[in-house]
Each structure stands twice: as C-alpha cells, then as structure tokens.
Design a protein around this motif. Structure first.
Motif, PDB file in Angstrom:
ATOM      1  N   ALA A   1       0.827  -1.214   0.000  1.00 36.51           N
ATOM      2  CA  ALA A   1       0.000   0.000   0.000  1.00 36.51           C
ATOM      3  C   ALA A   1       0.860   1.261   0.000  1.00 36.51           C
ATOM      4  CB  ALA A   1      -0.947  -0.006   1.192  1.00 36.51           C
ATOM      5  N   GLU A   2       1.965   1.244   0.698  1.00 34.26           N
ATOM      6  CA  GLU A   2       2.857   2.407   0.751  1.00 34.26           C
ATOM      7  C   GLU A   2       3.491   2.671  -0.612  1.00 34.26           C
ATOM      8  OE1 GLU A   2       6.950   3.854   2.984  1.00 34.26           O
ATOM      9  OE2 GLU A   2       5.851   2.160   3.803  1.00 34.26           O
ATOM     10  N   ILE A   3       3.929   1.618  -1.276  1.00 34.65           N
ATOM     11  CA  ILE A   3       4.558   1.762  -2.593  1.00 34.65           C
ATOM     12  C   ILE A   3       3.539   2.256  -3.616  1.00 34.65           C
ATOM     13  CG2 ILE A   3       5.717   0.512  -4.469  1.00 34.65           C
ATOM     14  CD1 ILE A   3       7.436   1.140  -1.952  1.00 34.65           C
ATOM     15  N   ILE A   4       2.327   1.741  -3.562  1.00 35.41           N
ATOM     16  CA  ILE A   4       1.277   2.214  -4.473  1.00 35.41           C
ATOM     17  C   ILE A   4       1.072   3.713  -4.285  1.00 35.41           C
ATOM     18  CG2 ILE A   4      -1.199   2.123  -4.984  1.00 35.41           C
ATOM     19  CD1 ILE A   4      -1.032  -0.912  -4.270  1.00 35.41           C
ATOM     20  N   GLU A   5       0.949   4.148  -3.048  1.00 33.97           N
ATOM     21  CA  GLU A   5       0.724   5.559  -2.754  1.00 33.97           C
ATOM     22  C   GLU A   5       1.883   6.434  -3.251  1.00 33.97           C
ATOM     23  OE1 GLU A   5       0.279   8.442   1.134  1.00 33.97           O
ATOM     24  OE2 GLU A   5      -0.375   6.366   1.305  1.00 33.97           O
TER      25      GLU A   5
ATOM     26  N   LEU B   1       4.533  -0.269 -11.856  1.00 36.21           N
ATOM     27  CA  LEU B   1       4.735  -1.114 -10.681  1.00 36.21           C
ATOM     28  C   LEU B   1       3.573  -0.936  -9.711  1.00 36.21           C
ATOM     29  CD1 LEU B   1       6.331  -3.067  -8.922  1.00 36.21           C
ATOM     30  CD2 LEU B   1       7.685  -1.108  -8.124  1.00 36.21           C
ATOM     31  N   ALA B   2       3.174   0.307  -9.480  1.00 36.73           N
ATOM     32  CA  ALA B   2       2.043   0.579  -8.584  1.00 36.73           C
ATOM     33  C   ALA B   2       0.763  -0.077  -9.111  1.00 36.73           C
ATOM     34  CB  ALA B   2       1.841   2.086  -8.430  1.00 36.73           C
ATOM     35  N   LEU B   3       0.520   0.028 -10.409  1.00 39.95           N
ATOM     36  CA  LEU B   3      -0.686  -0.576 -10.991  1.00 39.95           C
ATOM     37  C   LEU B   3      -0.639  -2.100 -10.891  1.00 39.95           C
ATOM     38  CD1 LEU B   3      -1.110   1.709 -14.137  1.00 39.95           C
ATOM     39  CD2 LEU B   3      -2.365   1.816 -11.958  1.00 39.95           C
ATOM     40  N   GLY B   4       0.551  -2.671 -11.080  1.00 40.71           N
ATOM     41  CA  GLY B   4       0.700  -4.116 -10.919  1.00 40.71           C
ATOM     42  C   GLY B   4       0.420  -4.552  -9.489  1.00 40.71           C
ATOM     43  N   LEU B   5       0.886  -3.768  -8.531  1.00 40.68           N
ATOM     44  CA  LEU B   5       0.628  -4.086  -7.122  1.00 40.68           C
ATOM     45  C   LEU B   5      -0.860  -3.968  -6.796  1.00 40.68           C
ATOM     46  CD1 LEU B   5       3.693  -2.271  -5.531  1.00 40.68           C
ATOM     47  CD2 LEU B   5       3.366  -4.746  -5.754  1.00 40.68           C
ATOM     48  N   GLU B   6      -1.530  -2.968  -7.367  1.00 42.71           N
ATOM     49  CA  GLU B   6      -2.977  -2.853  -7.170  1.00 42.71           C
ATOM     50  C   GLU B   6      -3.698  -4.074  -7.723  1.00 42.71           C
ATOM     51  OE1 GLU B   6      -4.225   1.806  -7.025  1.00 42.71           O
ATOM     52  OE2 GLU B   6      -4.049   0.907  -9.015  1.00 42.71           O
ATOM     53  N   LYS B   7      -3.250  -4.542  -8.880  1.00 44.43           N
ATOM     54  CA  LYS B   7      -3.859  -5.728  -9.486  1.00 44.43           C
ATOM     55  C   LYS B   7      -3.680  -6.960  -8.581  1.00 44.43           C
ATOM     56  CE  LYS B   7      -3.885  -8.453 -13.695  1.00 44.43           C
ATOM     57  NZ  LYS B   7      -3.318  -8.698 -14.999  1.00 44.43           N
ATOM     58  N   ILE B   8      -2.510  -7.102  -8.002  1.00 52.16           N
ATOM     59  CA  ILE B   8      -2.259  -8.214  -7.071  1.00 52.16           C
ATOM     60  C   ILE B   8      -3.252  -8.165  -5.906  1.00 52.16           C
ATOM     61  CG2 ILE B   8      -0.645  -9.115  -5.350  1.00 52.16           C
ATOM     62  CD1 ILE B   8       1.629  -8.205  -7.302  1.00 52.16           C
ATOM     63  N   LEU B   9      -3.404  -6.994  -5.313  1.00 52.58           N
ATOM     64  CA  LEU B   9      -4.329  -6.865  -4.184  1.00 52.58           C
ATOM     65  C   LEU B   9      -5.761  -7.162  -4.578  1.00 52.58           C
ATOM     66  CD1 LEU B   9      -2.975  -3.670  -2.364  1.00 52.58           C
ATOM     67  CD2 LEU B   9      -2.550  -6.080  -1.802  1.00 52.58           C
ATOM     68  N   ALA B  10      -6.165  -6.686  -5.769  1.00 48.90           N
ATOM     69  CA  ALA B  10      -7.527  -6.917  -6.256  1.00 48.90           C
ATOM     70  C   ALA B  10      -7.785  -8.405  -6.504  1.00 48.90           C
ATOM     71  CB  ALA B  10      -7.782  -6.108  -7.517  1.00 48.90           C
ATOM     72  N   GLU B  11      -6.801  -9.105  -7.040  1.00 45.78           N
ATOM     73  CA  GLU B  11      -6.961 -10.530  -7.333  1.00 45.78           C
ATOM     74  C   GLU B  11      -7.036 -11.378  -6.081  1.00 45.78           C
ATOM     75  OE1 GLU B  11      -3.773 -11.499 -10.004  1.00 45.78           O
ATOM     76  OE2 GLU B  11      -4.775 -10.566 -11.701  1.00 45.78           O
ATOM     77  N   GLU B  12      -6.448 -10.885  -4.996  1.00 44.32           N
ATOM     78  CA  GLU B  12      -6.446 -11.656  -3.750  1.00 44.32           C
ATOM     79  C   GLU B  12      -7.751 -11.522  -2.967  1.00 44.32           C
ATOM     80  OE1 GLU B  12      -2.945 -10.821  -1.493  1.00 44.32           O
ATOM     81  OE2 GLU B  12      -1.745 -12.119  -2.753  1.00 44.32           O
ATOM     82  N   LYS B  13      -8.586 -10.572  -3.359  1.00 48.36           N
ATOM     83  CA  LYS B  13      -9.853 -10.368  -2.627  1.00 48.36           C
ATOM     84  C   LYS B  13     -10.895 -11.363  -3.041  1.00 48.36           C
ATOM     85  CE  LYS B  13      -9.252  -5.568  -1.517  1.00 48.36           C
ATOM     86  NZ  LYS B  13      -9.708  -4.223  -1.610  1.00 48.36           N
TER      87      LYS B  13
END
Length: 85
Positions: free
Chosen positions: A51-55, A73-85
């Motif tokens: 979350a810190e890196i995305i911000e 990289l931030a968008l990829g990290l957001e995608k990871i979080l979305a897929e885990e929900k």
C-alpha cells in the motif's frame, strides 16, 4: 508469493514481485527499461508494504508518456491486491 505483471506503454517488459504473507515487498525484478533507475526503485520498495509503494508511485509519468515504470509497478501491485480479494 511471487507475482508477474506485464507493464503497458513503458520501456520495461515484465515486472516480478515477491511478497510475504503481510503484503510486504521482499523483492522486485524488472526486465527492460532503465536498468539503474529500476534497480533503485526495486531497492527502495524492498521491505515496504504494498500500500505504501502504491501511494508513492501512482501518478508518476515519464516525459510525454501516459505512464512510467514506477507507476506501472504501482498498478501491478494494485492488481495483485484486487486478485487476492
């Protein structure tokens, strides 16, 4: 856990991120793009929560391009979080 993301509209071709169970970045590897800059970003991201890196990175642009490697990289990290929900 290891994740791979394909960036769009930038010089890098593939980003691989390794996260621990608490969503803290253990390692970032980027193929293509500006090697020195991306190695620096990878080192700065290491040990920080996703979350810190995305911000920090979301919204960064590269010249006239619509995005940048850091933002991808931030968008990829957001995608990871979305897929885990």
């Amino acid at each position: 856990m290891k994740y791979t993301y394909t960036p769009r509209g930038v010089c890098s071709r593939r980003m691989t991120v390794e996260l621990d169970d608490a969503h803290v970045i253990e390692k970032v590897t980027v193929e293509g793009g500006c090697s020195g800059n991306l190695q620096g970003i990878a080192q700065l991201a290491k040990g920080r929560p996703v979350a810190e890196i995305i911000e920090l990175l979301k919204g960064i642009k590269c010249g006239a391009k619509a995005s940048s490697c850091p933002e991808q990289l931030a968008l990829g990290l957001e995608k990871i979080l979305a897929e885990e929900k």
